[in-house]
Every structure is written in structure tokens, then in C-alpha cells.
Design a protein around this motif. Structure first.
Motif, PDB file in Angstrom:
ATOM      1  N   LEU A  76      95.591 -42.095  43.926  1.00  0.00           N
ATOM      2  CA  LEU A  76      94.627 -40.825  43.903  1.00  0.00           C
ATOM      3  C   LEU A  76      93.152 -41.186  43.285  1.00  0.00           C
ATOM      4  N   ILE A  77      92.136 -40.776  43.796  1.00  0.00           N
ATOM      5  CA  ILE A  77      90.711 -41.062  43.352  1.00  0.00           C
ATOM      6  C   ILE A  77      90.161 -39.648  43.130  1.00  0.00           C
ATOM      7  N   ASN A  78      89.857 -39.496  41.923  1.00  0.00           N
ATOM      8  CA  ASN A  78      89.307 -38.269  41.307  1.00  0.00           C
ATOM      9  C   ASN A  78      87.867 -38.489  41.223  1.00  0.00           C
ATOM     10  N   ASN A  79      87.093 -38.259  42.450  1.00  0.00           N
ATOM     11  CA  ASN A  79      85.492 -38.678  42.612  1.00  0.00           C
ATOM     12  C   ASN A  79      84.620 -37.572  42.454  1.00  0.00           C
ATOM     13  N   ALA A  80      85.461 -36.182  42.793  1.00  0.00           N
ATOM     14  CA  ALA A  80      84.366 -35.114  42.812  1.00  0.00           C
ATOM     15  C   ALA A  80      83.619 -34.970  41.209  1.00  0.00           C
ATOM     16  N   GLY A  81      82.450 -34.462  41.339  1.00  0.00           N
ATOM     17  CA  GLY A  81      81.727 -34.129  40.113  1.00  0.00           C
ATOM     18  C   GLY A  81      80.689 -33.324  40.213  1.00  0.00           C
ATOM     19  N   LYS A  82      80.430 -32.402  39.062  1.00  0.00           N
ATOM     20  CA  LYS A  82      79.361 -31.662  39.050  1.00  0.00           C
ATOM     21  C   LYS A  82      78.296 -32.025  37.701  1.00  0.00           C
ATOM     22  N   LEU A  83      76.817 -31.794  38.230  1.00  0.00           N
ATOM     23  CA  LEU A  83      76.081 -32.075  37.179  1.00  0.00           C
ATOM     24  C   LEU A  83      74.988 -30.807  37.069  1.00  0.00           C
ATOM     25  N   ILE A  84      74.979 -30.521  35.617  1.00  0.00           N
ATOM     26  CA  ILE A  84      73.796 -29.618  35.719  1.00  0.00           C
ATOM     27  C   ILE A  84      72.753 -30.314  34.477  1.00  0.00           C
ATOM     28  N   SER A  85      71.454 -30.332  35.074  1.00  0.00           N
ATOM     29  CA  SER A  85      70.617 -31.066  33.996  1.00  0.00           C
ATOM     30  C   SER A  85      69.631 -29.948  33.742  1.00  0.00           C
ATOM     31  N   LYS A  86      69.611 -29.699  32.095  1.00  0.00           N
ATOM     32  CA  LYS A  86      68.691 -28.912  31.770  1.00  0.00           C
ATOM     33  C   LYS A  86      68.618 -29.044  30.177  1.00  0.00           C
ATOM     34  N   PRO A  87      67.432 -28.872  29.508  1.00  0.00           N
ATOM     35  CA  PRO A  87      67.380 -29.087  28.085  1.00  0.00           C
ATOM     36  C   PRO A  87      68.469 -28.225  27.374  1.00  0.00           C
ATOM     37  N   PHE A  88      69.123 -29.020  26.221  1.00  0.00           N
ATOM     38  CA  PHE A  88      70.132 -28.515  25.531  1.00  0.00           C
ATOM     39  C   PHE A  88      70.134 -27.266  25.038  1.00  0.00           C
ATOM     40  N   CYS A  89      68.926 -26.640  24.555  1.00  0.00           N
ATOM     41  CA  CYS A  89      68.867 -25.288  24.435  1.00  0.00           C
ATOM     42  C   CYS A  89      68.843 -24.341  25.428  1.00  0.00           C
ATOM     43  N   GLU A  90      68.657 -24.721  26.575  1.00  0.00           N
ATOM     44  CA  GLU A  90      68.741 -23.770  27.648  1.00  0.00           C
ATOM     45  C   GLU A  90      70.001 -23.888  28.410  1.00  0.00           C
ATOM     46  N   LEU A  91      71.001 -24.713  28.256  1.00  0.00           N
ATOM     47  CA  LEU A  91      72.434 -24.687  28.499  1.00  0.00           C
ATOM     48  C   LEU A  91      73.091 -23.623  27.763  1.00  0.00           C
ATOM     49  N   THR A  92      73.816 -22.953  28.874  1.00  0.00           N
ATOM     50  CA  THR A  92      74.695 -21.740  28.501  1.00  0.00           C
ATOM     51  C   THR A  92      75.805 -22.204  28.217  1.00  0.00           C
ATOM     52  N   SER A  93      76.779 -21.438  27.714  1.00  0.00           N
ATOM     53  CA  SER A  93      78.287 -21.678  27.532  1.00  0.00           C
ATOM     54  C   SER A  93      78.803 -21.541  28.865  1.00  0.00           C
ATOM     55  N   ASN A  94      78.191 -20.785  29.659  1.00  0.00           N
ATOM     56  CA  ASN A  94      78.873 -20.857  31.322  1.00  0.00           C
ATOM     57  C   ASN A  94      78.537 -22.173  31.924  1.00  0.00           C
ATOM     58  N   ASP A  95      77.253 -22.696  31.642  1.00  0.00           N
ATOM     59  CA  ASP A  95      76.940 -23.961  32.258  1.00  0.00           C
ATOM     60  C   ASP A  95      77.993 -25.048  31.798  1.00  0.00           C
ATOM     61  N   PHE A  96      78.119 -25.218  30.465  1.00  0.00           N
ATOM     62  CA  PHE A  96      79.069 -26.203  29.908  1.00  0.00           C
ATOM     63  C   PHE A  96      80.429 -25.929  30.808  1.00  0.00           C
ATOM     64  N   LEU A  97      80.882 -24.596  30.856  1.00  0.00           N
ATOM     65  CA  LEU A  97      82.372 -24.421  31.273  1.00  0.00           C
ATOM     66  C   LEU A  97      82.262 -24.824  33.026  1.00  0.00           C
ATOM     67  N   GLU A  98      81.207 -24.692  33.621  1.00  0.00           N
ATOM     68  CA  GLU A  98      81.232 -24.981  35.318  1.00  0.00           C
ATOM     69  C   GLU A  98      81.384 -26.403  35.343  1.00  0.00           C
TER      70      GLU A  98
END
Length: 226
Positions: A76-98
């Protein structure tokens, strides 16, 4: 024939990896939301499922496929990934959760569902990032991504301990820069020294042979920074 499940196969490393396994006589179950790129190749040994790893019904499709067609899973190779690139102070809790949902929670959920089909000698390979390794160079804008990849490293170590009596190996490859669309999202214009195909070839060899030498290990696969 041996059986391998790979997530995130619509592009980049996962797309190349599915082809390498198929050409080396593995039966491949390729999971991604967009299954068309692999379908178009019409390669034998590859079965595709259009799956959202965050959707319980979609994950049940995977279990049904294995039960009906394979009975057991070797890799099993868990390769899928998600990236959100934003300055820390612009990251929302929802961004972190996604980001955490894809990079950590989905890995845990899929692995949990596949475990009953793993057997002695099976190998679970989690694809992380060098940015998730403590002490490595960090970059602005990647607080959610890098911290999620760090969580994946610890998850790997815990699972290796939990399943060692069953002789199922869990290892993580913490990748450096690879020329993919995700790299372009994180570092626009940066040219990596390694192509997706080259890295896929490395991961293939590790997935096939690495469980004989490693368990619960974090291997850093990086020649450059980023």
C-alpha cells in the motif's frame, strides 16, 4: 501476481508509479478523484477507481474491490497529498483541517481498511516530505503542509510498532524537491533535479525491497533544498 494499491495517481509521482508497477507484473489498484489520465493509457494490470479519500462510501469501494478481486494486498503506497501555501496569519482553521484530512486522516482511514488484507511481509509506504522532518530547513507559507507531513512521520512509527508482531512493515519516504505540479504550487519557477518518473522508480524499488531492511523508519530522500 502481487497486488499494490497506490493513491494520488492522476498526476506526478503516483501517475508514474502506477505504470512502473504494472509494467513489472504487479496488479495495480490506482485511486484518485480523476481516474481518466491512467484510463487513457489502457495498460493491462491497472484497475482504476475514482475515489475521494475523504468520502466513506468511496473508501468502501476499495474494500469491495479487494474482497471481490484480490483477497490480499502486498503493498500500500499512501502517496496522495494536499498543499495549501499561505502566510501563517492568513491560514484558517479550515485550511489546516483540509490539509490534515488528506495528508493524515485519509492515510489513517485507508490503512485501517486495508490492514485486514495485509499479511506477513506486506509493506505500507507513506509518502511524506523533507519539510516534515524535524531539523530540516523550513519555508514560509507551508505551516499546514509541513506540520501535517510531520504528523505522518509519527503515525508511521506508531503503526510499525503496533503491527510488528504481524510482520507488516510501515515506512515513510520524506521526499525533497521533485519536479511536479505540487512543487510548482509551493515554489513557483523552481526547477528540481529529480523528475516524477525518476522518483517513482526509486519508490518502486523501495516499496518492493525495503520491508526486508526497514520497519518504522523515516528515510530522507532529498539532494537539494527545497
Amino acid at each position: 501476481m502481487k497486488n499494490v494499491i497506490i493513491t494520488g495517481t492522476s498526476r506526478g509521482i503516483g501517475f508514474e508509479l502506477a505504470q512502473i508497477f504494472a509494467k513489472n507484473n504487479y496488479q495495480v489498484l490506482a485511486l484518485s478523484r480523476n481516474s481518466e489520465p491512467l484510463k487513457k493509457l489502457k495498460l493491462k494490470n491497472i484497475s482504476t477507481l475514482s475515489v475521494d479519500l475523504l468520502n466513506e462510501e468511496d473508501l468502501n469501494k476499495v474494500v469491495n474491490f479487494i474482497s471481490k478481486n484480490w483477497k490480499n494486498v502486498d503493498i500500500l503506497i499512501n502517496n496522495a497529498g494536499k498543499l495549501i501555501s499561505k502566510p501563517f496569519c492568513e491560514l484558517t482553521s479550515n485550511d489546516f483541517l483540509e490539509v490534515y484530512k488528506v495528508n493524515v486522516f485519509a492515510v489513517a482511514e485507508l490503512t485501517k481498511l486495508v490492514v485486514p488484507f495485509l499479511q506477513k511481509g506486506s509493506h505500507v509506504v507513506n509518502i511524506s516530505s523533507i519539510g516534515g522532518v524535524q531539523g530540516s530547513m523550513k519555508f514560509p507559507g507551508l505551516a499546514a503542509y509541513s506540520s501535517s507531513k510531520g504528523a505522518l512521520l509519527t503515525l508511521t512509527e506508531v503503526l510499525a510498532e503496533e503491527f510488528k508482531t504481524q510482520e507488516i512493515s510501515f515506512n515513510t519516504l520524506a521526499l525533497g524537491a521533485v519536479q511536479t505540479e505540487m512543487l510548482e504550487e509551493a515554489f513557483p519557477g523552481y526547477k528540481a533535479p529529480v523528475s516524477a518518473k525518476e522518483m517513482a522508480s526509486y519508490i518502486y524499488n523501495f516499496a518492493v525491497t525495503g520491508s526486508k531492511f526497514y520497519n518504522g523508519k523515516i528515510l530522507q530522500v532529498s539532494s537539494t533544498t527545497p
